[in-house]
Write a protein that holds these residues in place. Structure first.
Motif, short mmCIF file in Angstrom:
data_model
loop_
_atom_site.label_atom_id
_atom_site.label_comp_id
_atom_site.label_asym_id
_atom_site.label_seq_id
_atom_site.Cartn_x
_atom_site.Cartn_y
_atom_site.Cartn_z
N SER A 31 0.83 -1.20 0.00
CA SER A 31 0.00 0.00 0.00
C SER A 31 0.87 1.26 0.00
N TYR B 216 0.17 4.36 -2.51
CA TYR B 216 0.04 5.74 -2.05
C TYR B 216 0.96 6.65 -2.86
N TRP C 227 4.42 3.09 6.24
CA TRP C 227 3.16 3.24 6.96
C TRP C 227 3.48 3.21 8.45
N ASN D 167 -5.98 8.31 -1.09
CA ASN D 167 -6.42 6.94 -0.90
C ASN D 167 -7.03 6.76 0.49
N TYR E 157 -7.24 4.25 2.76
CA TYR E 157 -6.60 2.96 2.97
C TYR E 157 -7.44 2.10 3.91
#
Length: 432
Positions: free
Chosen positions: A183, A187, A226, A250, A252
């Protein structure tokens, strides 16, 4: 009028008599009604626990899936908390399940053990989960994990960069460290698209583990991790600063998912997973310090100070209403369409997936039943969406919504409309 009066009196007597009989019947049934009402433990989970059947245990053993294996990511705030609490507090064992929990460094690593069926339950971010769908791996999401987890572009303190747009036109591609296929990469790709920054020309992506990113090695323009890696760099080590975050590009979400064979053959096992997942969420809500202590004991989190772990719990477990765990298939399907489109256009997935593909990979029945046991209303949308929000989950950049950046206190729960039946938490009773 004189003739009507006796009739009115008769109705009055009849109504009183009827009410008396009904009240007597109610009182006679009161012990049974009281017994039938759901009871809750201190942290608001329904008791007694519903145990999985002997038949289901037998099936798992014959399948070679005993103990049931659960894969999670150690350096992933929110998701690691629920899994660790669920395991250490024995919430699955008390429901009759023998499980083995194992931490992995990233979603792509978890995908490998899910694809091979060596693990039957997994936790994955939106990008890795999409890869499973592309490969037609039989999985179904049953809960949402740590929505709106902070992903950010972090640069060294002495970097001249102050915004994402400044990466454009440097003359030489700026190297950015991230986990490829995660992810974090998505991003960065969405941020680049919105800010007209081109990969390979303006930036070049370097595959790097979260641990290596935390060191913020020399020679990099920045990293895109993250949480808790972001917080470790910026607040604990104080070696870097955030110049951009995920929220405009986004929404998430992580998925707590199971192999579809479990749903088909042992649905009571999946229900136990759903119930225990929410119980761990509630236990953490009541005992954040104890949860942080359990996390600090985990080998994968030994390098994270307890203060950081507690901070992460407050941000990603206890900030939103606990109903954030509900898997709103249509909402998250739309939110993920941008991921699907980008991945297909860049030949990272073979099939042109749509929101409907995501919706087909969600089974909300188990969480719906968990909510029914709790007496919670199934919300129409996630709790981080403001009532009058003007955006749409499939259109970026997004107008502001509730995140750990702008919420100064946890969302109150329950509020009017959050319950359909009485619920108790921390010694307090709440009515619908």
């Amino acid at each position: 009028m004189n003739q009507a009066q006796p009739q009115n009196n008769w109705h009055h007597v009849f109504n009183r008599a009827t009410a008396s009989v009904l009240m007597s019947l109610f009182l006679a049934a009161a012990p049974a009604t009281s017994f039938a009402q759901q009871k809750f433990n201190q942290w608001g989970s329904p008791i007694p626990y519903e145990k999985v059947s002997d038949k289901s245990v037998k099936w798992l053993k014959e399948k070679g899936w005993w103990p049931l294996k659960i894969a999670f990511q150690g350096p992933w705030s929110g998701q690691n908390t629920v899994n660790i609490v669920m395991d250490r507090q024995g919430f699955l064992k008390q429901r009759g399940l023998d499980t083995k929990l194992q931490a992995f460094a990233s979603g792509p690593e978890i995908n490998e053990v899910i694809v091979s069926a060596r693990f039957q339950v997994g936790n994955g971010g939106n990008f890795p989960f999409t890869s499973l769908l592309d490969k037609n791996i039989p999985v179904k999401a049953i809960a949402i994990v740590s929505p709106n987890l902070l992903h950010a572009l972090v640069v060294p303190n002495d970097s001249p960069l102050k915004s994402f747009k400044e990466l454009k036109g440097k003359g030489e591609a700026v190297p950015i460290g991230l986990v490829t296929g995660s992810s974090g990469e998505f991003y960065l790709q969405m941020a680049a698209k919105v800010n007209d920054v081109q990969t390979r020309k303006d930036i070049v992506l370097k595959n790097m583990s979260p641990g290596d990113q935390m060191a913020l090695p020399r020679g990099l323009g920045g990293v895109a991790p993250w949480d808790p890696t972001v917080t470790m760099i910026t607040d604990e080590r104080k070696t870097g600063r955030i110049i951009d975050s995920i929220y405009p590009y986004n929404m998430y979400e992580g998925q707590y998912y199971v192999r579809s064979e479990l749903i088909e053959h042992v649905p009571d096992v999946v229900q136990a997973l759903s119930d225990a997942f929410v119980e761990a969420t509630l236990w953490t809500r009541l005992y954040p310090e104890k949860a942080a202590a359990l996390m600090a004991e985990d080998p994968t989190l030994k390098n994270y100070p307890k203060a950081v772990l507690l901070d992460q719990i407050k941000k990603y477990n206890n900030l939103y209403k606990p109903t954030y765990v509900y898997p709103h298939a249509e909402f998250w399907g739309k939110a993920n369409e941008n991921i699907f489109t980008w991945l297909h256009e860049n030949k990272r997935i073979l099939r042109p997936l749509t929101a409907k593909d995501f919706m087909a990979a969600v089974d909300a029945r188990f969480m719906t039943k968990t909510f029914a046991k709790l007496g919670w209303t199934v919300p129409k949308q996630p709790p981080f969406i403001p009532a009058n929000w003007t955006g749409s989950p499939d259109k970026i950049p997004y107008p502001e919504y509730f995140t750990q950046e702008n919420l100064k206190a946890p969302q109150p729960f329950p509020e009017p409309g959050d319950l359909v039946k009485p619920w108790a938490f921390d010694g307090k009773s709440f009515a619908p």
